[in-house]
Design an enzyme around this catalytic site. Structure first.
Site, PDB file in Angstrom:
ATOM      1  N   ARG A 124       0.816  -1.213   0.000  1.00 38.74           N
ATOM      2  CA  ARG A 124       0.000   0.000   0.000  1.00 38.74           C
ATOM      3  C   ARG A 124       0.849   1.263   0.000  1.00 38.74           C
ATOM      4  NH1 ARG A 124      -5.038  -2.053   3.742  1.00 38.74           N
ATOM      5  NH2 ARG A 124      -6.189  -2.883   1.956  1.00 38.74           N
ATOM      6  N   LYS A 178     -21.576 -16.007   1.419  1.00 38.41           N
ATOM      7  CA  LYS A 178     -22.992 -15.853   1.752  1.00 38.41           C
ATOM      8  C   LYS A 178     -23.792 -15.067   0.732  1.00 38.41           C
ATOM      9  CE  LYS A 178     -22.480 -15.442   6.772  1.00 38.41           C
ATOM     10  NZ  LYS A 178     -22.400 -14.279   7.672  1.00 38.41           N
ATOM     11  N   GLY A 235     -14.406  -3.647   0.875  1.00 37.87           N
ATOM     12  CA  GLY A 235     -15.744  -3.108   1.144  1.00 37.87           C
ATOM     13  C   GLY A 235     -16.155  -2.045   0.151  1.00 37.87           C
TER      14      GLY A 235
HETATM   15  P1  ADP Z   1     -15.032 -11.766  -1.311  1.00 34.92           P
HETATM   16  O1  ADP Z   1     -14.170 -11.307  -0.151  1.00 34.92           O
HETATM   17  O2  ADP Z   1     -14.248 -11.956  -2.569  1.00 34.92           O
HETATM   18  O3  ADP Z   1     -16.226 -10.882  -1.485  1.00 34.92           O
HETATM   19  P2  ADP Z   1     -16.427 -13.679   0.353  1.00 34.92           P
HETATM   20  O4  ADP Z   1     -15.888 -13.019   1.571  1.00 34.92           O
HETATM   21  O5  ADP Z   1     -17.879 -13.524   0.081  1.00 34.92           O
HETATM   22  O6  ADP Z   1     -15.587 -13.237  -0.935  1.00 34.92           O
HETATM   23  O7  ADP Z   1     -16.185 -15.263   0.449  1.00 34.92           O
HETATM   24  C1  ADP Z   1     -14.946 -15.854   0.528  1.00 34.92           C
HETATM   25  C2  ADP Z   1     -14.982 -17.147   1.289  1.00 34.92           C
HETATM   26  O8  ADP Z   1     -15.982 -18.025   0.806  1.00 34.92           O
HETATM   27  C3  ADP Z   1     -13.685 -17.902   1.194  1.00 34.92           C
HETATM   28  O9  ADP Z   1     -13.045 -17.908   2.449  1.00 34.92           O
HETATM   29  C4  ADP Z   1     -14.084 -19.308   0.743  1.00 34.92           C
HETATM   30  O10 ADP Z   1     -13.404 -20.342   1.438  1.00 34.92           O
HETATM   31  C5  ADP Z   1     -15.555 -19.340   1.078  1.00 34.92           C
HETATM   32  N1  ADP Z   1     -16.284 -20.346   0.276  1.00 34.92           N
HETATM   33  C6  ADP Z   1     -16.354 -20.413  -1.067  1.00 34.92           C
HETATM   34  N2  ADP Z   1     -17.070 -21.491  -1.453  1.00 34.92           N
HETATM   35  C7  ADP Z   1     -17.437 -22.144  -0.329  1.00 34.92           C
HETATM   36  C8  ADP Z   1     -18.187 -23.327  -0.066  1.00 34.92           C
HETATM   37  N3  ADP Z   1     -18.696 -24.057  -1.065  1.00 34.92           N
HETATM   38  N4  ADP Z   1     -18.378 -23.683   1.233  1.00 34.92           N
HETATM   39  C9  ADP Z   1     -17.870 -22.940   2.231  1.00 34.92           C
HETATM   40  N5  ADP Z   1     -17.169 -21.801   2.048  1.00 34.92           N
HETATM   41  C10 ADP Z   1     -16.943 -21.408   0.787  1.00 34.92           C
END
Ligand code: ADP
Ligand code: MG
Length: 398
Positions: free
Chosen positions: A35, A204, A378
């Protein structure tokens, strides 16, 4: 259009510069200086153009007096000085006589840094709640305000919105980092070359409702993987075994699928396992035959192929959220597969917005295969939701 730093005359001006020096630290040492390095072009440009720079940033959260000991910016100022090969005067305060005198003594082409803006949070969250007097005070220290901290642009804090509101119309602009984020994310979403294919995954549905709704309007296809796929599959009446599901989002998923008019594409197979462990047995099954005692931890090869069919004809790709538990090698293949499909694209605009998706692409070795990997977790998520980012909104228009 917001002003950018090159739209302003910086010569002999006191330039307040909000940077993102929120670097990871361990025992007073910086463990990743990306950064700081990323901020150099904007800082150098201002120095070369005769500015007197007053730079500042937050560092972590400051909740107790003890936090001050390991959340101060001294080490960052030292490292910045080394990288610039130039003195960076550090003022260990966020206000007061020492800071005001240091600002008064700054000469053109010189830079100082003051302390973690969130030290002000100890006294009534003045920084994070955008205390009116604090924004006014910081603005009074300078003539011009440059915001180059994209990662906090979705927050209305004193060190971004507060200063921008008090520096005077026409006297604020974004720096080169924010300019780049706005350009790539903006081109991808507001004026995309079509087809625009969105890839969504991650943990989620509830985190991504806003993103899905915005992309349902803007994208031509939405490919859904990650844990969130199971809420959609269950909403379609499928058995999802012990996969993650958000029961309270089943109705929402159903209505999104109906609204989507075929835009949403779900996986056709998944990699399942009895346990959430890399070394437990796994196999690939059709999404119609997920065993009761197993959970889906990745998309399967047929789904990777299906997704590749859509990605390969895309002119714009927006990706948020990994396809599986990429942190475990046995469940990273879906995410790697999507990276491969994107890497093969020629002449398409490809953008990642999302903390874990960015980390996945970088750790799997695909960082240079994307047009842009957003640095603001975010903030990029809120951009993908179509929300206005207050830290940008407050900057002067061209
Ligand atoms: P981002 O930060 O890119 O927006 P998220 O925070 O929504 O992504 O999600 C990332 C997490 O989702 C990762 O830690 C990954 O391990 C988890 N994940 C992805 N697929 C699955 C799954 N099928 N079951 C459980 N966790 C999952
Ligand atoms: Mg995340």
């Amino acid at each position: 259009m917001k002003k950018i730093i090159t739209d302003l005359n910086l010569k002999d001006k006191k330039v307040l510069m909000r940077v993102d020096f929120n670097v990871p630290m361990k025992e007073g040492k910086i463990t990743d200086e990306n950064r700081i390095v990323a901020a150099l072009p904007t800082i150098k440009y201002a120095l070369e153009n005769g500015a007197k720079i007053i730079a500042f940033s937050h560092l972590g959260k400051v909740k107790t007096e003890e936090d001050k000991a390991n959340k101060n910016l001294k080490a960052v100022a030292v490292r910045l000085s080394e990288l610039l090969n130039k003195e960076v005067k550090f003022v260990p305060a966020t206000r007061g006589t020492e800071l005001e005198e240091a600002v008064a003594n700054l000469k053109s082409g010189e830079i100082l840094m003051f302390e973690n803006t969130r030290f002000e949070d100890l006294d009534g969250k003045k920084e994070s709640k955008n205390d009116a007097d604090l924004g006014k005070y910081w603005a009074s220290l300078g003539d011009i305000f440059i915001n180059d901290a994209f990662g906090t642009a979705h927050r209305a804090h004193a060190s971004n919105v507060g200063i921008a509101q008090n520096i005077g119309e026409g006297n604020s602009a974004v720096g080169f980092l924010v300019e780049k984020e706005l350009k790539f994310l903006g081109d991808a979403l507001d004026n995309p070359k079509r087809p625009l294919v969105a890839i969504l995954g991650g943990a989620k549905v509830s985190d991504k409702i806003g993103v899905i709704e915005n992309l349902l309007v803007k994208a031509d296809k939405i490919l859904i993987g990650g844990a969130m796929m199971f809420t959609f599959l269950k909403a379609q009446g499928k058995n999802i075994g012990t996969s993650l599901v958000e029961e309270d989002k089943l109705e929402l998923a159903k209505s999104l699928l109906e609204k989507s008019n075929g835009k949403i594409v779900l996986p056709i197979d998944t990699v399942v396992s009895e346990e959430f462990r890399n070394d437990s047995d796994y196999s690939t099954v059709s999404i119609d035959t997920i065993p009761n005692n197993k959970m889906g931890l990745d998309i399967g090869v047929q789904s990777v192929k299906l997704f590749n069919d859509y990605i390969s004809s895309a002119k714009t790709v927006v990706w948020n959220g990994p396809m599986g538990v990429f942190e475990m090698p046995n469940f990273a293949k879906g995410t790697i597969g999507v990276c491969e499909s994107i890497a093969k694209l020629k002449g398409a605009l490809t953008v990642i917005g999302g903390g874990d998706s960015a980390a996945a692409a970088i750790s799997l070795g695909y960082a240079d295969k994307f047009s842009h990997i957003s640095t603001g977790g975010g903030a990029s998520l809120e951009f993908l939701e179509g929300k206005i980012l207050p830290g940008i909104e407050a900057i002067s228009n061209k």
